[in-house]
Design a protein around this motif. Sequence first.
Motif, mmCIF file in Angstrom:
data_model
loop_
_atom_site.group_PDB
_atom_site.id
_atom_site.type_symbol
_atom_site.label_atom_id
_atom_site.label_comp_id
_atom_site.label_asym_id
_atom_site.label_seq_id
_atom_site.Cartn_x
_atom_site.Cartn_y
_atom_site.Cartn_z
ATOM 1 N N GLY A 37 0.818 -1.213 0.000
ATOM 2 C CA GLY A 37 0.000 0.000 0.000
ATOM 3 C C GLY A 37 0.846 1.255 0.000
ATOM 4 N N PHE A 38 1.896 1.255 0.815
ATOM 5 C CA PHE A 38 2.785 2.422 0.870
ATOM 6 C C PHE A 38 3.470 2.657 -0.471
ATOM 7 C CE2 PHE A 38 6.975 4.329 1.631
ATOM 8 C CZ PHE A 38 6.597 5.495 2.297
ATOM 9 N N MET A 39 3.998 1.584 -1.073
ATOM 10 C CA MET A 39 4.693 1.721 -2.351
ATOM 11 C C MET A 39 3.731 2.077 -3.486
ATOM 12 S SD MET A 39 7.697 1.409 -1.330
ATOM 13 C CE MET A 39 8.514 1.609 -2.902
ATOM 14 N N ALA A 40 2.478 1.616 -3.386
ATOM 15 C CA ALA A 40 1.478 1.977 -4.391
ATOM 16 C C ALA A 40 1.224 3.479 -4.374
ATOM 17 C CB ALA A 40 0.176 1.216 -4.140
ATOM 18 N N GLY A 41 1.092 4.040 -3.180
ATOM 19 C CA GLY A 41 0.886 5.477 -3.064
ATOM 20 C C GLY A 41 2.111 6.271 -3.454
ATOM 21 N N LEU A 42 3.290 5.744 -3.158
ATOM 22 C CA LEU A 42 4.537 6.454 -3.409
ATOM 23 C C LEU A 42 4.919 6.464 -4.887
ATOM 24 C CD1 LEU A 42 6.998 7.846 -1.977
ATOM 25 C CD2 LEU A 42 8.097 5.603 -2.061
ATOM 26 N N LEU A 43 4.817 5.298 -5.551
ATOM 27 C CA LEU A 43 5.323 5.161 -6.921
ATOM 28 C C LEU A 43 4.234 4.872 -7.950
ATOM 29 C CD1 LEU A 43 8.527 3.041 -6.188
ATOM 30 C CD2 LEU A 43 8.382 5.512 -6.511
ATOM 31 N N GLY A 44 2.982 4.731 -7.510
ATOM 32 C CA GLY A 44 1.898 4.481 -8.458
ATOM 33 C C GLY A 44 1.965 3.125 -9.117
ATOM 34 N N ILE A 45 2.562 2.141 -8.443
ATOM 35 C CA ILE A 45 2.778 0.836 -9.079
ATOM 36 C C ILE A 45 1.624 -0.134 -8.873
ATOM 37 C CG2 ILE A 45 5.284 0.960 -8.983
ATOM 38 C CD1 ILE A 45 5.081 -0.845 -6.460
ATOM 39 N N GLY A 46 0.640 0.235 -8.047
ATOM 40 C CA GLY A 46 -0.503 -0.643 -7.842
ATOM 41 C C GLY A 46 -0.291 -1.662 -6.735
ATOM 42 N N GLY A 47 0.922 -2.105 -6.510
ATOM 43 C CA GLY A 47 1.210 -3.034 -5.417
ATOM 44 C C GLY A 47 1.293 -4.488 -5.831
ATOM 45 N N ASN A 101 6.090 12.857 -21.673
ATOM 46 C CA ASN A 101 6.342 14.156 -21.048
ATOM 47 C C ASN A 101 5.288 14.580 -20.021
ATOM 48 O OD1 ASN A 101 8.886 15.526 -22.095
ATOM 49 N ND2 ASN A 101 7.935 14.830 -23.999
ATOM 50 N N VAL A 102 4.632 13.611 -19.410
ATOM 51 C CA VAL A 102 3.808 13.892 -18.231
ATOM 52 C C VAL A 102 4.746 13.897 -17.022
ATOM 53 C CG1 VAL A 102 1.930 13.048 -16.766
ATOM 54 C CG2 VAL A 102 1.777 12.826 -19.265
ATOM 55 N N SER A 103 4.576 14.845 -16.114
ATOM 56 C CA SER A 103 5.462 14.913 -14.949
ATOM 57 C C SER A 103 5.322 13.658 -14.096
ATOM 58 C CB SER A 103 5.137 16.146 -14.099
ATOM 59 O OG SER A 103 3.942 15.948 -13.380
ATOM 60 N N MET A 104 6.373 13.319 -13.366
ATOM 61 C CA MET A 104 6.364 12.111 -12.559
ATOM 62 C C MET A 104 5.230 12.115 -11.540
ATOM 63 S SD MET A 104 7.371 9.148 -11.669
ATOM 64 C CE MET A 104 8.852 8.870 -12.604
ATOM 65 N N HIS A 105 5.009 13.230 -10.864
ATOM 66 C CA HIS A 105 3.954 13.298 -9.861
ATOM 67 C C HIS A 105 2.583 13.066 -10.488
ATOM 68 C CE1 HIS A 105 6.751 15.718 -7.029
ATOM 69 N NE2 HIS A 105 6.709 14.454 -6.675
ATOM 70 N N ASN A 106 2.324 13.676 -11.659
ATOM 71 C CA ASN A 106 1.049 13.467 -12.343
ATOM 72 C C ASN A 106 0.913 12.038 -12.854
ATOM 73 O OD1 ASN A 106 1.348 16.790 -13.512
ATOM 74 N ND2 ASN A 106 -0.338 16.087 -12.226
ATOM 75 N N ALA A 107 2.018 11.468 -13.332
ATOM 76 C CA ALA A 107 1.996 10.095 -13.845
ATOM 77 C C ALA A 107 1.685 9.103 -12.726
ATOM 78 C CB ALA A 107 3.337 9.752 -14.490
ATOM 79 N N VAL A 108 2.309 9.289 -11.564
ATOM 80 C CA VAL A 108 2.065 8.413 -10.413
ATOM 81 C C VAL A 108 0.614 8.525 -9.963
ATOM 82 C CG1 VAL A 108 2.598 8.074 -7.966
ATOM 83 C CG2 VAL A 108 4.455 8.335 -9.616
ATOM 84 N N ALA A 109 0.111 9.761 -9.862
ATOM 85 C CA ALA A 109 -1.262 9.985 -9.405
ATOM 86 C C ALA A 109 -2.277 9.406 -10.386
ATOM 87 C CB ALA A 109 -1.503 11.483 -9.221
ATOM 88 N N THR A 110 -2.057 9.618 -11.672
ATOM 89 C CA THR A 110 -2.981 9.119 -12.694
ATOM 90 C C THR A 110 -2.924 7.600 -12.764
ATOM 91 O OG1 THR A 110 -2.617 11.163 -13.941
ATOM 92 C CG2 THR A 110 -3.651 9.328 -15.111
ATOM 93 N N SER A 111 -1.742 7.028 -12.604
ATOM 94 C CA SER A 111 -1.604 5.578 -12.576
ATOM 95 C C SER A 111 -2.371 4.976 -11.404
ATOM 96 C CB SER A 111 -0.126 5.191 -12.486
ATOM 97 O OG SER A 111 0.019 3.793 -12.372
ATOM 98 N N ALA A 112 -2.358 5.659 -10.259
ATOM 99 C CA ALA A 112 -3.121 5.191 -9.100
ATOM 100 C C ALA A 112 -4.607 5.138 -9.426
ATOM 101 C CB ALA A 112 -2.861 6.102 -7.908
ATOM 102 N N ALA A 113 -5.100 6.174 -10.137
ATOM 103 C CA ALA A 113 -6.512 6.209 -10.519
ATOM 104 C C ALA A 113 -6.840 5.113 -11.533
ATOM 105 C CB ALA A 113 -6.866 7.576 -11.089
ATOM 106 N N LEU A 114 -5.919 4.831 -12.450
ATOM 107 C CA LEU A 114 -6.133 3.774 -13.430
ATOM 108 C C LEU A 114 -6.132 2.392 -12.780
ATOM 109 C CD1 LEU A 114 -3.859 5.033 -16.360
ATOM 110 C CD2 LEU A 114 -6.363 4.908 -16.362
ATOM 111 N N GLY A 115 -5.537 2.301 -11.593
ATOM 112 C CA GLY A 115 -5.463 1.019 -10.906
ATOM 113 C C GLY A 115 -6.822 0.432 -10.584
#
Length: 273
Positions: free
Chosen positions: A17-27, A172-186
Amino acid sequence: MTPTLIFLLCCVGCFSGFMAGLLGIGGGIILTPFITMLLPETLVPHTHVVHVAIATSLAVIAFTSISSTRAHHKRHAVLWKVVVAVAPGILVGALIGTQIAKLLSTFWISLMFSCFVGFTAYKMFTDKPPKPERHLPDSLGMFGMGCVIGALSALIGGGGGFISVPWMVWCNVSMHNAVATSAALGFPIAFFGTLGYIISGWNLQGVAGFPIMLGYICLPALLCCASTSILLAPLGAKVAHSINTKPLKRIFACFILVLAAYMLYQAYLARPF
């Protein structure tokens, strides 16, 4: 399930859960190998354990992604237009991916997981800057990418961040936006992937029935991991917006290489030749 097993699954849930929020990897990159390690053969036979681990990981991600997305949304980091454009493709890809997974043996599933996780680690190590003229594709391209993300995520039990984050950064999406959007796509990835594994694993032979199993999903493992992952995902999202994640990504890449090696070993044990 023994108290020790419950405790270990809860710890895995916290970390994923922590790594999912941090890196947007889903876990799922974390959950799938550890659930494979921890589930006893008396509960799930070896011939089904990787499929069960993948399906259960996806079900956990459905809960984790909601918690993580809420935290990122509060910081206005989620690109909702991208989520809406990609989600229909994810639906199609995830349902197709679960049906393909049903036809594949433990050997092929474990081998595919190891290869894609290894690719994720490689991208984390290299972290090359994208060409400045590159941008996100049109609606048809978004749908196609959603199909790819959904299918591969369903096959290896990930939340799609191992593809969607590098893809968005490449565009060219910023890392913070990419992580956040990836979390939503999860969430759509996990929801439709979970639904597919329930359908494909219905009346599965050789495993316990409900309330232990629901299709390929191990409900006690889901409860343990999900209940703790949703608590730590917002913390990971908070940390992601306050630090430079580049050094942490490389450390994490080393860790998931070990997990990739373990799943490669599982493929070796299940080899058909």
